[in-house]
Design a protein around this motif. Structure first.
Motif, PDB file in Angstrom:
ATOM      1  N   THR A  34     -10.838 -12.909  -1.359  1.00 55.36           N
ATOM      2  CA  THR A  34     -10.270 -11.700  -1.754  1.00 55.36           C
ATOM      3  C   THR A  34     -10.833 -10.286  -1.030  1.00 55.36           C
ATOM      4  OG1 THR A  34     -12.335 -11.207  -3.382  1.00 55.36           O
ATOM      5  CG2 THR A  34     -10.509 -12.428  -4.013  1.00 55.36           C
ATOM      6  N   ALA A  35      -9.780  -9.562  -0.729  1.00 56.80           N
ATOM      7  CA  ALA A  35     -10.183  -8.284  -0.049  1.00 56.80           C
ATOM      8  C   ALA A  35      -9.458  -7.035  -0.733  1.00 56.80           C
ATOM      9  CB  ALA A  35      -9.715  -8.577   1.240  1.00 56.80           C
ATOM     10  N   TRP A  36     -10.104  -5.977  -1.166  1.00 59.02           N
ATOM     11  CA  TRP A  36      -9.455  -5.036  -1.768  1.00 59.02           C
ATOM     12  C   TRP A  36      -9.835  -3.753  -1.459  1.00 59.02           C
ATOM     13  CZ3 TRP A  36     -12.444  -1.361  -4.157  1.00 59.02           C
ATOM     14  CH2 TRP A  36     -13.928  -1.710  -4.505  1.00 59.02           C
ATOM     15  N   LYS A  37      -8.916  -2.480  -1.604  1.00 62.42           N
ATOM     16  CA  LYS A  37      -9.157  -1.299  -0.986  1.00 62.42           C
ATOM     17  C   LYS A  37      -8.315  -0.293  -1.937  1.00 62.42           C
ATOM     18  CE  LYS A  37      -8.981   1.701   3.088  1.00 62.42           C
ATOM     19  NZ  LYS A  37      -8.435   1.576   4.720  1.00 62.42           N
ATOM     20  N   ARG A  38      -9.333   0.695  -2.310  1.00 64.06           N
ATOM     21  CA  ARG A  38      -8.836   1.905  -3.134  1.00 64.06           C
ATOM     22  C   ARG A  38      -8.405   3.014  -2.252  1.00 64.06           C
ATOM     23  NH1 ARG A  38      -9.345   0.452  -8.259  1.00 64.06           N
ATOM     24  NH2 ARG A  38     -10.834  -0.915  -9.047  1.00 64.06           N
ATOM     25  N   LEU A  89      -4.348   1.088  -5.143  1.00 66.28           N
ATOM     26  CA  LEU A  89      -5.217  -0.198  -4.824  1.00 66.28           C
ATOM     27  C   LEU A  89      -4.355  -1.284  -4.133  1.00 66.28           C
ATOM     28  CD1 LEU A  89      -7.938  -2.080  -5.431  1.00 66.28           C
ATOM     29  CD2 LEU A  89      -6.592  -2.769  -7.815  1.00 66.28           C
ATOM     30  N   THR A  90      -5.027  -1.874  -2.985  1.00 61.23           N
ATOM     31  CA  THR A  90      -4.244  -2.918  -2.310  1.00 61.23           C
ATOM     32  C   THR A  90      -5.302  -4.070  -2.209  1.00 61.23           C
ATOM     33  OG1 THR A  90      -3.294  -1.266  -0.986  1.00 61.23           O
ATOM     34  CG2 THR A  90      -3.441  -3.494   0.046  1.00 61.23           C
ATOM     35  N   MET A  91      -4.768  -5.274  -2.627  1.00 63.70           N
ATOM     36  CA  MET A  91      -5.541  -6.420  -2.672  1.00 63.70           C
ATOM     37  C   MET A  91      -4.710  -7.727  -1.837  1.00 63.70           C
ATOM     38  SD  MET A  91      -6.128  -6.352  -6.670  1.00 63.70           S
ATOM     39  CE  MET A  91      -4.547  -5.814  -7.097  1.00 63.70           C
ATOM     40  N   ASN A  92      -5.759  -8.116  -1.100  1.00 64.86           N
ATOM     41  CA  ASN A  92      -5.233  -9.512  -0.411  1.00 64.86           C
ATOM     42  C   ASN A  92      -6.166 -10.587  -1.136  1.00 64.86           C
ATOM     43  OD1 ASN A  92      -4.500  -7.654   1.420  1.00 64.86           O
ATOM     44  ND2 ASN A  92      -4.376  -9.092   3.161  1.00 64.86           N
ATOM     45  N   VAL A 114       3.310  -2.595  -9.636  1.00 65.16           N
ATOM     46  CA  VAL A 114       2.643  -3.578  -9.159  1.00 65.16           C
ATOM     47  C   VAL A 114       3.701  -4.656  -8.167  1.00 65.16           C
ATOM     48  CG1 VAL A 114       1.547  -6.062  -9.780  1.00 65.16           C
ATOM     49  CG2 VAL A 114       0.927  -3.794 -11.258  1.00 65.16           C
ATOM     50  N   THR A 115       3.492  -4.812  -7.083  1.00 69.40           N
ATOM     51  CA  THR A 115       4.067  -5.543  -6.118  1.00 69.40           C
ATOM     52  C   THR A 115       3.492  -6.753  -5.522  1.00 69.40           C
ATOM     53  OG1 THR A 115       3.636  -4.041  -4.391  1.00 69.40           O
ATOM     54  CG2 THR A 115       5.617  -3.613  -5.977  1.00 69.40           C
ATOM     55  N   ASP A 116       4.159  -7.835  -5.102  1.00 72.64           N
ATOM     56  CA  ASP A 116       3.345  -8.696  -4.393  1.00 72.64           C
ATOM     57  C   ASP A 116       4.533  -9.240  -3.528  1.00 72.64           C
ATOM     58  OD1 ASP A 116       2.236 -10.981  -3.192  1.00 72.64           O
ATOM     59  OD2 ASP A 116       2.193 -12.289  -5.249  1.00 72.64           O
ATOM     60  N   LYS A 117       4.213  -9.204  -2.265  1.00 70.98           N
ATOM     61  CA  LYS A 117       5.143  -9.593  -1.196  1.00 70.98           C
ATOM     62  C   LYS A 117       5.861 -11.005  -1.355  1.00 70.98           C
ATOM     63  CE  LYS A 117       4.092  -6.344   2.492  1.00 70.98           C
ATOM     64  NZ  LYS A 117       3.568  -6.054   3.791  1.00 70.98           N
ATOM     65  N   SER A 118       4.807 -12.057  -1.920  1.00 72.27           N
ATOM     66  CA  SER A 118       5.403 -13.433  -2.076  1.00 72.27           C
ATOM     67  C   SER A 118       6.206 -13.414  -3.150  1.00 72.27           C
ATOM     68  CB  SER A 118       4.186 -14.135  -2.348  1.00 72.27           C
ATOM     69  OG  SER A 118       3.700 -13.952  -3.653  1.00 72.27           O
ATOM     70  N   ASN A 119       6.370 -12.480  -4.248  1.00 71.78           N
ATOM     71  CA  ASN A 119       7.185 -12.859  -5.458  1.00 71.78           C
ATOM     72  C   ASN A 119       6.458 -13.985  -6.299  1.00 71.78           C
ATOM     73  OD1 ASN A 119       8.867 -10.601  -5.382  1.00 71.78           O
ATOM     74  ND2 ASN A 119      10.159 -11.556  -3.660  1.00 71.78           N
ATOM     75  N   HIS A 120       5.516 -14.590  -5.857  1.00 77.52           N
ATOM     76  CA  HIS A 120       5.055 -15.808  -6.529  1.00 77.52           C
ATOM     77  C   HIS A 120       3.957 -15.290  -7.624  1.00 77.52           C
ATOM     78  CE1 HIS A 120       6.838 -17.837  -3.438  1.00 77.52           C
ATOM     79  NE2 HIS A 120       6.843 -19.057  -4.361  1.00 77.52           N
ATOM     80  N   ILE A 121       4.449 -14.481  -8.420  1.00 79.12           N
ATOM     81  CA  ILE A 121       3.400 -13.924  -9.469  1.00 79.12           C
ATOM     82  C   ILE A 121       4.161 -13.760 -10.889  1.00 79.12           C
ATOM     83  CG2 ILE A 121       4.057 -11.319  -8.687  1.00 79.12           C
ATOM     84  CD1 ILE A 121       1.533 -10.337  -9.333  1.00 79.12           C
ATOM     85  N   LYS A 122       3.172 -13.875 -11.882  1.00 75.63           N
ATOM     86  CA  LYS A 122       3.896 -13.789 -13.093  1.00 75.63           C
ATOM     87  C   LYS A 122       3.148 -13.011 -14.179  1.00 75.63           C
ATOM     88  CE  LYS A 122       4.819 -17.108 -16.924  1.00 75.63           C
ATOM     89  NZ  LYS A 122       4.953 -18.717 -17.264  1.00 75.63           N
ATOM     90  N   ASP A 123       3.683 -12.038 -14.757  1.00 73.01           N
ATOM     91  CA  ASP A 123       3.052 -11.033 -15.690  1.00 73.01           C
ATOM     92  C   ASP A 123       2.881 -11.843 -16.895  1.00 73.01           C
ATOM     93  OD1 ASP A 123       2.387  -9.059 -17.175  1.00 73.01           O
ATOM     94  OD2 ASP A 123       3.971  -7.936 -16.316  1.00 73.01           O
ATOM     95  N   LEU A 124       1.668 -12.001 -17.270  1.00 69.22           N
ATOM     96  CA  LEU A 124       1.248 -12.817 -18.458  1.00 69.22           C
ATOM     97  C   LEU A 124       1.084 -11.840 -19.591  1.00 69.22           C
ATOM     98  CD1 LEU A 124      -1.295 -15.213 -16.969  1.00 69.22           C
ATOM     99  CD2 LEU A 124       1.052 -15.561 -17.578  1.00 69.22           C
ATOM    100  N   GLY A 125       1.096 -10.389 -19.349  1.00 68.42           N
ATOM    101  CA  GLY A 125       1.228  -9.375 -20.448  1.00 68.42           C
ATOM    102  C   GLY A 125      -0.283  -8.752 -20.530  1.00 68.42           C
ATOM    103  N   LEU A 126      -0.441  -8.018 -21.853  1.00 72.98           N
ATOM    104  CA  LEU A 126      -1.705  -7.320 -21.880  1.00 72.98           C
ATOM    105  C   LEU A 126      -2.405  -7.898 -23.048  1.00 72.98           C
ATOM    106  CD1 LEU A 126      -2.622  -4.365 -21.037  1.00 72.98           C
ATOM    107  CD2 LEU A 126      -1.690  -3.556 -23.130  1.00 72.98           C
ATOM    108  N   LYS A 146       0.058  -4.784  -4.360  1.00 70.99           N
ATOM    109  CA  LYS A 146      -0.243  -3.288  -4.435  1.00 70.99           C
ATOM    110  C   LYS A 146       0.054  -2.828  -5.824  1.00 70.99           C
ATOM    111  CE  LYS A 146       0.641  -2.374   0.438  1.00 70.99           C
ATOM    112  NZ  LYS A 146       1.399  -1.508   1.482  1.00 70.99           N
ATOM    113  N   THR A 147      -0.718  -1.687  -6.168  1.00 70.32           N
ATOM    114  CA  THR A 147      -0.430  -1.242  -7.275  1.00 70.32           C
ATOM    115  C   THR A 147      -1.046  -0.055  -7.562  1.00 70.32           C
ATOM    116  OG1 THR A 147      -1.046  -1.593  -9.921  1.00 70.32           O
ATOM    117  CG2 THR A 147      -2.771  -1.973  -8.498  1.00 70.32           C
TER     118      THR A 147
END
Length: 939
Positions: free
Chosen positions: A873-877, A882-885, A906-918, A935-936
């Motif tokens: 993990t790597a994050w930067k504010r 907020l950007t995360m690897n 919220v974006t993920d370049k891979s598009n392999h992300i699924k929103d599970l809700g709040l 990125k968010t």
């Protein structure tokens, strides 16, 4: 012309065919390859006595740009020969294809094992499309002596007996040797060696292996652990000699003294020597070498200084005038050697299923000062526990002394000292072998000339577990704290258990383990280490702690706090060492540590093996309850609560105040709730229901008596008791947010962001805050630079973490286990890599960026070799962004949790992300395996 054209067409066909063939090969290539193979958590272990070892591996992606790689099946082969494994013949076990995503803790289910045998194994997997991977690289393990009847050797030693009345040990570290003849150079020869006291093994003059101070520390009232060594490469046709060098060390430790074992180092060893490398159950050895009365013994020039007791661990003295040329070769003259003495101790022999001790991190001095009294003061630059090597010159018979100190103003601390007696050559080199020192400064007495910096070296010594994690962030103080905690932890781990301090006591305190164990798990591969330590706790159960003069025969194991054998589930406060004071949280480590191992590794066996001990411990606590509450029990050192909080020595820590009763009751309830979870995993519903009910009833009683409704606090309103209440969940659920808010006020307002707890209270506090995601509160405490804080230690020149928050209080250690609990937070808090409570072993894990602002911390990054694979993990504010690897290993899933106000765009370049809700204030996203760039923004 026609012939040329035909040749061209043929070549074109072959070229196209080759291209098609290559495409076909590429098409069937699996998306994953298995590797990082382990057997019982170890890499190619030797001498295992586990009859159903567990095999594990992780996966590597063949295409690092791809996503969603999974394992859908596995096949394991175990073979009796390396050649057979290469031919894919699993003559010992072929699991066949098993439809499963499991990569960890696969239990061996093949043919029964044979003692002293090599077994070779590998694994292949099917990926998410059913494609078969290449085989993993061949791995292996060797078995030990699996049945007690396999041992034909005898315990041997010398007639030297330790006299505890002496200021320093009166016996020399003995040599033992056996000469024999072989017809040919052997193909296979493993020697199994168990000793009470440390040992080294030599064959024809050469030391076998790189292990030091073997074996691991063990309760020698009950057990001796054997180590397997491959000696075949050093044996030859003709005359050979095996030599064993014993170090006194733990053989004279007071709590281990029993009538059937002499108060002196002893050893048992056995080796079957075979002509051929590959053996079968019917193979006959050319020769079996076993320790017995035919072995010869001689005093070595080395001797223990001190008596291996608290504040008297001492060091070593080498007398060069007693050196014997060729003592470990066939050229040695044995005519002056004595016959070994045989003994019959009642000890269980079992394999050492843990990494050995090794030498690490060479340490070079940074300065030497010549003083007016003729002594020389050496600054090693860092506080450490380990070995030193010092070259000396002088007249024959001169004694050069080395005094080790943690404090610049003191020549010696905790009686750590060694010495060298100069021989006829007028020069020599002192080097540790069977003891170690701890400190930063060395005072040298007895030299006539100033040594050079090149004459002195040091090494840290520890158990050889592997590092799992790297971490770095934008805050220099946090980086210093993290690295200093890791360095301190390593210096506390000589011998397969975590000590409180390496220079004064060397005791395996259960209470201190709360401050260290999760730090260890999140930063190192500790599973074998902690599995062994749990066996130590099982060995000591039934005996109370020993506090007092352990060498007084009229005292030991007779009166309260003298190590009485009670057999009622009681636990001493340390293992495998018996000595020392503590309280319910000390013995209670036997409930929480197995649970943490299970959460981290997915290891159910560690729960099962320790379940009866857990039942025994909880039943012992039941004997000491009244009106559903735990009451004070035992002697004056048996009911400690928190320990070493700021100002504790002035207030008095060992007290009968209600705050101690409250904290210990909360911890008992935490034990009950944890034990119930363990019982549920093991499908032991009767015990689970019993413990859940006890926890609820006791919680109600404790809450009714100690709750302060005016400000939603407990007992004395202290930080430690608020944390204890939250850890035990003693309050009605609707009050939990209010009590957490009261804890927040205690930290930020009452103590202005400073910590105000000790060892046990601090471990509870950080556990509560980590689980609640309150990184802001932990950051407040870890970012302080004045007293009390880690930053205060840094500001005062610390190179290791201290025993107390106070600076330089007399008698306290500057290398200690007390405050290592932030070490886990840097990984599961700052780096955001969290275990998923519903999915032990990291095949599903949580990633949650910390609750910190960009002004507090701008970025952080970490890599952790989890049991399921490499997580990054790597994050930067930056401003509101907020950007995360995030790297999710193959066959794994990450659940990304973001604060609700941080989920804009919220974006993920891979598009392999699924929103599970709040849920619970966080928006969750499911990430498949692969490398994600997310990125968010804040809403």
């Amino acid at each position: 012309m026609r012939r040329t054209k035909n040749i061209f067409i043929a070549l074109l066909f072959l070229c196209l065919s080759g291209t098609a063939f290559a495409a076909k090969i590429t098409d069937v290539t699996s998306s994953v390859v298995p590797g990082n193979t382990r057997c019982e958590y170890l890499i190619n272990p030797k001498g295992l006595d586990e009859l159903q070892p567990r095999l594990s591996w992780t996966l590597t992606a063949t295409d690092t740009a791809a996503f969603g790689q999974k394992q859908t099946a596995y096949r394991i082969l175990v073979a009796s020969t390396e050649g057979g494994l290469k031919l894919n013949k699993g003559d010992i076990w072929d699991s066949g294809w098993v439809s499963s995503s499991q990569m960890q803790q696969i239990t061996y289910k093949g043919r029964p094992f044979v003692s002293d045998k090599n077994y070779f194994w590998k694994v292949s997997v099917k990926d998410e499309k059913g494609k078969i991977s290449p085989w993993s690289k061949a791995a292996q393990w060797t078995t030990g002596l699996l049945k007690p009847t396999d041992w034909k050797a005898k315990w041997i030693g010398t007639d030297q007996i330790f006299d505890p009345a002496q200021q320093d040990c009166n016996i020399s570290d003995p040599w033992l040797r056996k000469t024999f003849t072989l017809k040919t150079k052997p193909g296979k020869a493993n020697i199994f060696v168990a000793s009470v006291g440390f040992h080294e093994i030599y064959v024809n003059g050469k030391k076998i292996g790189n292990d030091v101070m073997a074996p691991s520390v063990t309760d020698h009232m009950k057990r001796a652990r054997y180590v397997a060594y491959d000696i075949a490469p050093e044996l030859k046709a003709g005359k050979n000699v095996i030599t064993i060098w014993l170090g006194t060390s733990w053989s004279i430790f007071g709590p281990y003294i029993v009538k059937d074992r002499p108060n002196t180092p002893i050893v048992i060893a056995q080796a079957a020597i075979y002509a051929n490398k590959n053996t079968t159950p019917l193979s006959k050895p050319e020769l079996v070498i076993s320790t017995d009365e035919s072995w010869k013994t001689h005093k070595s020039p080395n001797k223990l200084l001190g008596v291996w007791d608290s504040n008297r661990m001492g060091g070593e003295i080498w007398d060069a005038n007693k050196e014997v040329a060729n003592w470990n070769t066939t050229a040695c003259d044995e005519t002056t050697w004595d016959k070994a003495i045989t003994y019959q101790p009642k000890l269980v022999l079992s394999a050492q299923k843990i990494e050995p001790n090794r030498v690490f991190d060479e340490i070079k001095p940074i300065g030497i000062v010549e003083r007016n009294d003729g002594t020389y003061r050496v600054d090693m630059g860092v506080n450490f526990a380990g070995w030193t090597e010092i070259k000396v010159k002088g007249k024959q018979g001169d004694t050069v002394k080395f005094l080790f100190s943690e404090r610049e103003q003191s020549d010696i601390t905790f009686s750590n000292h060694s010495a060298f007696v100069i021989g006829k050559t007028g020069q020599g080199t002192f080097h540790n072998r069977f003891n170690y020192s701890s400190g930063r400064w060395v005072t040298i007495k007895g030299l006539k000339s100033k040594p050079s910096l090149n004459d002195i070296r040091g090494w840290m010594v520890r158990t050889n577990y592997k590092e799992a994690t790297t971490f770095e962030c934008s805050d220099p103080l946090q980086n210093w704290t993290y690295n200093t905690i890791k360095w301190t932890f390593q210096n506390l781990s000589i011998g397969g258990y975590i000590v409180d301090c390496p220079q004064r006591e060397r005791l395996g305190y259960g209470g201190d383990a709360h401050a260290t164990c999760e730090t260890g798990m999140f930063n190192y591969h500790m599973a074998a280490f902690y599995t062994k330590w749990m066996e130590d706790w099982r060995d000591v159960q039934g005996t109370e702690s020993l506090v007092g003069n352990m060498y007084d025969e009229n005292f030991a194991r007779k009166s309260i706090m003298s190590g009485r054998i009670m057999n009622n589930g009681v636990l001493p406060h340390t293992a495998p060492t018996y000595m020392g004071g503590g309280g319910p949280a000390w013995g209670g480590i036997v409930v929480s540590l197995p649970w943490f191992i299970y959460q981290h590794e997915g290891d159910k066996r560690v729960l099962d093996k320790n379940f009866e001990m857990i039942k025994g411990w909880l039943s012992f606590l039941d004997l000491n309850t009244k009106d559903d509450m735990l009451v004070r029990f035992g002697g004056s050192w048996d009911f400690l609560g928190d320990w070493l909080w700021p100002g504790a020595t002035a207030e008095g820590m060992n007290n009968n105040k209600p705050q101690t009763v409250f904290l210990n009751n909360c911890y008992r309830i935490f034990n009950l709730r944890t034990a119930a979870k363990i019982a549920r995993v093991l499908h032991k519903d009767k015990e689970a229901q019993q413990w859940e009910k006890q926890a609820d009833v006791s919680s109600a009683a404790i809450h009714a008596k100690f709750y302060n409704a005016d400000d939603h606090s407990y007992s004395d309103k202290s930080m430690s008791n608020l944390a204890a209440a939250l850890l035990g969940e003693v309050m009605p659920q609707d009050l939990k947010p209010l009590i957490m808010k009261r804890l927040e006020n205690e930290i930020l307002v009452v103590h202005k962001g400073h910590i105000n707890v000790g060892i046990t209270g601090g471990a509870m506090l950080f556990k509560v805050l980590r689980d609640a995601g309150r990184d802001d509160l932990i950051y407040a405490m870890t970012s302080q630079t004045d007293y009390p804080s880690w930053g205060y230690m840094k500001a005062n020149g610390a190179t290791t973490i201290w025993e107390m928050w106070e600076k330089d209080l007399p008698g306290h250690s500057l290398l200690h286990s007390s405050y290592l609990y932030p070490g886990a937070w840097y990984i599961d808090g700052v780096a955001g890599i969290k275990r998923d409570p519903q999915a032990p072993g990291f095949q599903r894990f949580i990633v949650r960026p910390p609750l910190l602002t960009a002004t507090q911390m701008e970025w952080a990054k970490a890599n952790i070799e989890s049991p399921a694979g490499l997580i990054k993990t790597a994050w930067k504010r930056t401003g509101n962004q907020l950007t995360m690897n995030i790297n999710v290993p193959p066959n794994c899933t990450a659940i990304l949790q973001l604060q609700e106000n941080e989920t804009k765009n919220v974006t993920d370049k891979s598009n392999h992300i699924k929103d599970l809700g709040l849920k619970d204030g966080f928006r969750s996203f499911e990430l498949t395996s692969g490398n994600h760039i997310i990125k968010t923004e804040k809403i």
